[in-house]
Write a protein that holds these residues in place. Structure first.
Motif, PDB file in Angstrom:
ATOM      1  N   PHE A  68     -17.029  -9.337 -17.370  1.00  0.00           N
ATOM      2  CA  PHE A  68     -15.943  -9.732 -16.474  1.00  0.00           C
ATOM      3  C   PHE A  68     -16.367  -9.576 -15.013  1.00  0.00           C
ATOM      4  O   PHE A  68     -17.282  -8.837 -14.673  1.00  0.00           O
ATOM      5  CB  PHE A  68     -14.676  -8.909 -16.745  1.00  0.00           C
ATOM      6  N   TYR A  69     -15.657 -10.316 -14.161  1.00  0.00           N
ATOM      7  CA  TYR A  69     -15.829 -10.235 -12.709  1.00  0.00           C
ATOM      8  C   TYR A  69     -14.449 -10.332 -12.071  1.00  0.00           C
ATOM      9  O   TYR A  69     -13.599 -11.116 -12.527  1.00  0.00           O
ATOM     10  CB  TYR A  69     -16.716 -11.368 -12.199  1.00  0.00           C
ATOM     11  N   GLN A  70     -14.220  -9.562 -11.031  1.00  0.00           N
ATOM     12  CA  GLN A  70     -12.898  -9.527 -10.425  1.00  0.00           C
ATOM     13  C   GLN A  70     -13.005  -9.435  -8.903  1.00  0.00           C
ATOM     14  O   GLN A  70     -13.842  -8.708  -8.362  1.00  0.00           O
ATOM     15  CB  GLN A  70     -12.119  -8.316 -10.950  1.00  0.00           C
ATOM     16  N   LEU A  71     -12.149 -10.194  -8.201  1.00  0.00           N
ATOM     17  CA  LEU A  71     -12.031 -10.126  -6.743  1.00  0.00           C
ATOM     18  C   LEU A  71     -10.580  -9.850  -6.401  1.00  0.00           C
ATOM     19  O   LEU A  71      -9.680 -10.601  -6.779  1.00  0.00           O
ATOM     20  CB  LEU A  71     -12.477 -11.432  -6.093  1.00  0.00           C
ATOM     21  N   SER A  72     -10.349  -8.758  -5.654  1.00  0.00           N
ATOM     22  CA  SER A  72      -9.016  -8.414  -5.169  1.00  0.00           C
ATOM     23  C   SER A  72      -8.979  -8.677  -3.668  1.00  0.00           C
ATOM     24  O   SER A  72      -9.752  -8.090  -2.905  1.00  0.00           O
ATOM     25  CB  SER A  72      -8.699  -6.944  -5.462  1.00  0.00           C
ATOM     26  N   ASP A  73      -8.083  -9.549  -3.247  1.00  0.00           N
ATOM     27  CA  ASP A  73      -7.949  -9.939  -1.838  1.00  0.00           C
ATOM     28  C   ASP A  73      -6.555  -9.512  -1.367  1.00  0.00           C
ATOM     29  O   ASP A  73      -5.548 -10.107  -1.751  1.00  0.00           O
ATOM     30  CB  ASP A  73      -8.131 -11.451  -1.694  1.00  0.00           C
ATOM     31  N   THR A  74      -6.504  -8.465  -0.519  1.00  0.00           N
ATOM     32  CA  THR A  74      -5.239  -7.940  -0.031  1.00  0.00           C
ATOM     33  C   THR A  74      -5.116  -8.204   1.466  1.00  0.00           C
ATOM     34  O   THR A  74      -6.008  -7.823   2.236  1.00  0.00           O
ATOM     35  CB  THR A  74      -5.127  -6.424  -0.293  1.00  0.00           C
ATOM     36  N   ARG A  75      -4.011  -8.857   1.854  1.00  0.00           N
ATOM     37  CA  ARG A  75      -3.786  -9.130   3.271  1.00  0.00           C
ATOM     38  C   ARG A  75      -2.959  -7.997   3.867  1.00  0.00           C
ATOM     39  O   ARG A  75      -1.845  -7.718   3.433  1.00  0.00           O
ATOM     40  CB  ARG A  75      -3.056 -10.460   3.463  1.00  0.00           C
ATOM     41  N   LEU A  76      -3.527  -7.340   4.910  1.00  0.00           N
ATOM     42  CA  LEU A  76      -2.904  -6.180   5.535  1.00  0.00           C
ATOM     43  C   LEU A  76      -2.649  -6.457   7.009  1.00  0.00           C
ATOM     44  O   LEU A  76      -3.396  -7.203   7.649  1.00  0.00           O
ATOM     45  CB  LEU A  76      -3.813  -4.948   5.409  1.00  0.00           C
ATOM     46  N   TYR A  77      -1.622  -5.818   7.556  1.00  0.00           N
ATOM     47  CA  TYR A  77      -1.415  -5.872   9.000  1.00  0.00           C
ATOM     48  C   TYR A  77      -2.559  -5.133   9.691  1.00  0.00           C
ATOM     49  O   TYR A  77      -2.928  -4.030   9.294  1.00  0.00           O
ATOM     50  CB  TYR A  77      -0.081  -5.226   9.373  1.00  0.00           C
ATOM     51  N   TYR A  78      -3.114  -5.737  10.714  1.00  0.00           N
ATOM     52  CA  TYR A  78      -4.262  -5.150  11.406  1.00  0.00           C
ATOM     53  C   TYR A  78      -3.948  -4.852  12.872  1.00  0.00           C
ATOM     54  O   TYR A  78      -4.326  -3.814  13.395  1.00  0.00           O
ATOM     55  CB  TYR A  78      -5.452  -6.108  11.302  1.00  0.00           C
TER      56      TYR A  78
END
Length: 637
Positions: A591-601
Motif C-alpha cells: 500500500f501507499y498513502q498520501l495525507s494532505d491537510t490544509r492548515l491556517y498558516y
C-alpha cells in the motif's frame, strides 16, 4: 545586555587652569552562548528579545534545537528527549508551558548533549533544562504576560512571582491558554482508501507551579514543590462515507516533591540530599464510540551525595521508581532501581567528566539491567577557543501511551493502537564541537537497534490501515550543527542556528536540514524591529513515511515603556501565505498513502509583558533532586 566599565577622568592642574578628562565608557557584549563538556548554555537574559516573546520562540535560536510547523520542539532533529524545569521533571504539558511562559522569567536554557550519570538514562536526543530563577535584586520580583493569536490560536496569559525573606524563599509560575483550531480539510489518497476528513477543535489548558525553600540553619535546607496541569480538547469531525462524530480528550496531571539537603560541618560543599516525589496522571479519551480512561501513579525515592576534593568532585547516588499504570484495557506495573557514580576533574586547560549508571528494571513480563557509561572532555586554548567531545549511552523505555492496547477507531478506515510487547531500546551517541567566542559548530553520530517506531499495516479484506508501534529496525543519524551570532552595527544584530542530519532508518536514507535566521534592529526610545525566517526540509515520521518541509517568516515590532518594565509587541507570521499543506507520505507492504491537510498558516500576534520588583540574592535550592526522565510516549518518533 551590556557590561559597562566607567573610567573616571583624572584632574590635574597646569598653571591656574583646571582640566578634566571626559568620561569614557567601554562596553562589552555579554555572551549569549557558553559551552562546557557535554553541555551548551543559552543565556536568555542576554537576548534582548526575551521581553517581547514566549520561551518557545527563543528556543529556535538555541544550538541543537529546532521547532517544526506544529510548534513541536526537536533536539538534534528528533522529538525523543526530556525537558526539566530547574533540574526537576513535571507532569505539565511542555508545549503549552513554552507557549505561555514569558521568556523574561527564564535565566538560561541548558542543553545536555552528553547527560551526566546523575540523569536517568532516557532520551535519545539528550536533556533540556530550563532555569527559571535568575540572579535577582531586592526582596521580590514578578512578571505578567498576556498574548493573543488569530485566526488560529487564541488568548493566553502567563505569570511568575519570586519572594525571598531571610531564610525563606517562594516562587510560583502559572498560565492559561485557549486555542481555537478553525476547520481544516484532510484528503487521504493512495493505493488503498480515498477519503476526505474535515474537523475543527478548541483546547483549554492551564498550569500552576509552586516551589518553596527554608533554611533551618547554615547546614540544613528543605525544599518542596507542587505542579498541577489541566487540559481539555473538544473537536468535531466529519468523514466522507461515515458522517459526523465528536471527540474529547481530558488530561489532568499533578506532581509533588520534597528534598532535604545536609551540608558538611567542616566542608559545606559536601552535600547529602534525600528526595521523594509523587506524581499522578489521569487521562480520558472519548472517540465517538467509547471512552478510555488512563490512570498512572508514580513514587520515587532518591539519595545523592556530592563530595568535592581539591582535584576532583565525586558524585554518587541510589534511586527507586515505582510505577502503577491502569486503563480500561491494560494494567502495567514497573519498578526501576538505579545507582550512579560520576567524577569531574581538571588538568590545566583540560576538563573531564566521566560516570557510570546502573539501572535494573522489573515488570510483570520481564526484568533486565543495563550499565550506561558517559564521558565528556573539553580543552580551552589560549585564545579562548574551546574543543568539546563526548560519548553517552542511554535508553528508551516505552510508556503507557505506547503500551496501551486500546484501539482508537475515530476513523474506521485508519485506526491506532498501542503495543504491550514493546521492548526498551539502548541509544548510543558520540559528539564533538568547537567554540569560537560563542560561535560554535559540531558533529554528532547517534545509533540504536530495534527502535520502537510507528508502523502501519494494510488489510486488503477489510480495507483498514492499522498504526501501532514496533521494534522494527535500526536507526542511525549523522548530524552537523552550527550557531553564530553577529553584531553588524551598533543597533543591528543577526543570529543563525542550523543543522544538517543524514538519517539511515531501516533500509532507507534521508537527508534533512533546518535553519533559523533572526535579525533585530534597536531604534531610539525603546523601539525594536525583528525579522525571523525558518527553513525546514522534509522529516521522517517513522520507518515508513516522511512529512514535508516548510518556509516560515515572522515580522514583529516592540516598544519598551516605563523604563523597560513594560514591553508591547505586535507581529505577523507568514504574511505571504494564508494556508499551508502538510503532506505525509506513508508506504508499506502492498500500500501507499498520501495525507494532505490544509492548515491556517498566516497569523497575527499581540503581547504585553510587565516586570515588577527586584531582588538582591538567590533563593537557595538543593543541588540535586529527583528527575524521572526514563519514558518515551506519544504517537510520534
Amino acid at each position: 545586555m551590556f557590561t559597562t566599565l566607567v573610567l573616571i577622568g583624572m584632574f590635574f592642574q597646569q598653571d591656574t587652569a583646571v582640566h578634566q578628562l571626559k568620561e569614557i565608557a567601554v562596553k562589552a557584549a555579554k555572551p549569549v552562548i557558553k559551552q562546557r563538556a557535554g553541555l551548551v548554555i543559552y543565556d536568555i537574559q542576554a537576548d534582548p528579545e526575551n521581553k517581547s516573546v514566549d520561551v518557545l520562540h527563543l528556543l529556535r535560536k538555541v544550538p541543537y534545537l529546532s521547532v517544526d510547523a506544529d510548534d513541536h520542539l526537536l533536539l538534534k532533529g528528533q522529538a525523543d528527549f526530556r525537558v526539566l524545569i530547574n533540574g526537576k521533571p513535571s507532569g505539565m504539558d511542555f508545549t503549552t508551558l513554552l507557549k505561555t511562559m514569558p521568556a523574561s522569567t527564564i535565566a538560561r536554557v541548558e542543553v545536555y548533549t552528553v547527560p551526566p550519570a546523575r540523569f536517568d538514562a532516557e532520551g535519545a536526543g539528550g536533556v533540556i533544562n530550563i532555569i527559571t530563577v535568575a540572579r535577582l535584586r531586592d526582596e521580590y520580583k514578578g512578571n505578567v504576560r498576556f498574548s493573543g493569536k488569530w485566526p488560529q490560536g487564541g488568548p493566553g496569559a502567563g505569570a511568575s512571582f519570586t519572594l525571598k525573606k531571610r531564610r525563606t524563599g517562594f516562587s510560583a509560575f502559572l498560565g492559561a491558554n485557549y486555542t481555537r483550531n478553525p476547520e481544516t480539510t484532510q484528503l487521504i489518497s493512495g493505493s488503498v482508501v480515498n477519503q476526505e476528513v474535515r474537523e475543527h477543535a478548541q483546547e483549554r489548558s492551564g498550569y500552576i507551579g509552586l516551589e518553596g525553600s527554608y533554611e533551618l540553619d547554615s547546614l540544613n535546607l528543605v525544599t518542596a514543590r507542587l505542579n498541577i496541569h489541566r487540559n481539555r480538547l473538544d473537536g468535531d469531525r466529519w468523514l466522507a462515507g461515515v458522517g459526523d462524530s465528536h471527540n474529547r480528550s481530558l488530561n489532568n496531571a499533578m506532581d509533588a516533591g520534597a528534598d532535604y539537603q545536609l551540608s558538611g560541618r567542616r566542608h559545606k560543599t559536601r552535600l547529602l540530599t534525600f528526595s521523594f516525589r509523587h506524581s499522578r496522571t489521569e487521562g480520558e479519551l472519548y472517540n465517538g464510540l467509547r471512552t478510555n480512561e488512563v490512570l498512572a501513579d508514580e513514587n520515587t525515592a532518591q539519595v545523592d551525595y556530592v563530595y568535592p576534593l581539591p582535584a576532583v568532585t565525586i558524585e554518587g547516588g541510589i534511586k527507586g521508581i515505582f510505577r502503577d499504570s491502569r486503563s480500561d484495557d491494560f494494567d502495567y506495573q514497573q519498578q526501576v532501581v538505579a545507582a550512579y557514580n560520576s567524577y569531574q576533574f581538571s588538568i590545566r586547560t583540560w576538563d573531564f567528566q566521566a560516570g557510570l549508571r546502573w539501572e535494573h528494571t522489573i515488570t510483570a513480563r520481564t526484568s533486565y539491567h543495563n550499565f550506561f557509561p558517559d564521558l565528556s572532555v573539553s580543552k580551552t586554548f589560549k585564545n579562548q577557543h574551546q574543543f568539546n567531545a563526548g560519548f553517552s549511552q542511554r535508553m528508551k523505555r516505552p510508556g503507557i501511551n505506547r503500551l496501551n492496547p486500546f484501539v482508537d477507531r475515530q476513523n474506521p478506515y485508519f485506526i491506532f493502537t498501542g503495543n504491550p510487547d514493546l521492548m526498551p531500546v539502548v541509544v548510543n551517541s558520540i559528539s564533538a564541537g568547537y567554540n569560537i567566542g560563542g560561535r560554535m559548530a559540531g558533529l554528532d553520530y547517534t545509533w540504536l537497534q530495534h527502535a520502537d517506531m510507528p508502523v502501519s499495516t494494510y488489510d486488503s479484506t477489510t480495507m483498514v490501515t492499522t498504526s501501532t508501534f514496533a521494534n522494527a529496525g535500526n536507526i542511525a543519524g549523522l548530524s552537523a550543527y552550527v550557531y553564530a551570532g553577529f553584531t553588524l552595527a551598533s543597533h543591528l544584530t543577526l543570529n543563525t542556528n542550523g543543522n544538517v542530519i543524514y538519517f539511515r532508518i531501516g533500509e532507507s536514507e534521508l537527508l534533512t536540514y533546518a535553519l533559523n535566521i533572526a535579525a533585530a534592529y534597536n531604534f531610539e526610545k525603546g523601539w525594536r524591529v525583528t525579522v525571523d525566517g525558518t527553513v525546514l526540509s522534509k522529516n521522517p515520521t517513522g520507518f515508513q513515511g516522511t512529512t514535508n518541509g516548510l518556509l516560515a517568516t515572522a515580522f514583529a515590532v516592540s516598544k519598551e515603556l516605563l523604563k523597560g518594565q513594560l514591553t508591547l509587541n505586535a507581529g505577523v507570521n507568514n504574511p505571504f501565505t494564508k494556508y499551508r499543506h502538510r503532506l505525509v507520505h506513508t508506504s508499506g507492504n502492498g500500500f501507499y498513502q498520501l495525507s494532505d491537510t490544509r492548515l491556517y498558516y498566516r497569523s497575527f500576534t499581540m503581547s504585553m509583558n510587565y516586570n515588577f520588583g527586584k531582588m538582591t540574592g538567590n533563593i537557595k535550592k538543593s543541588k540535586t533532586t529527583i528527575n524521572n526522565i526514563d519514558l518515551s510516549n506519544g504517537k510520534g518518533m
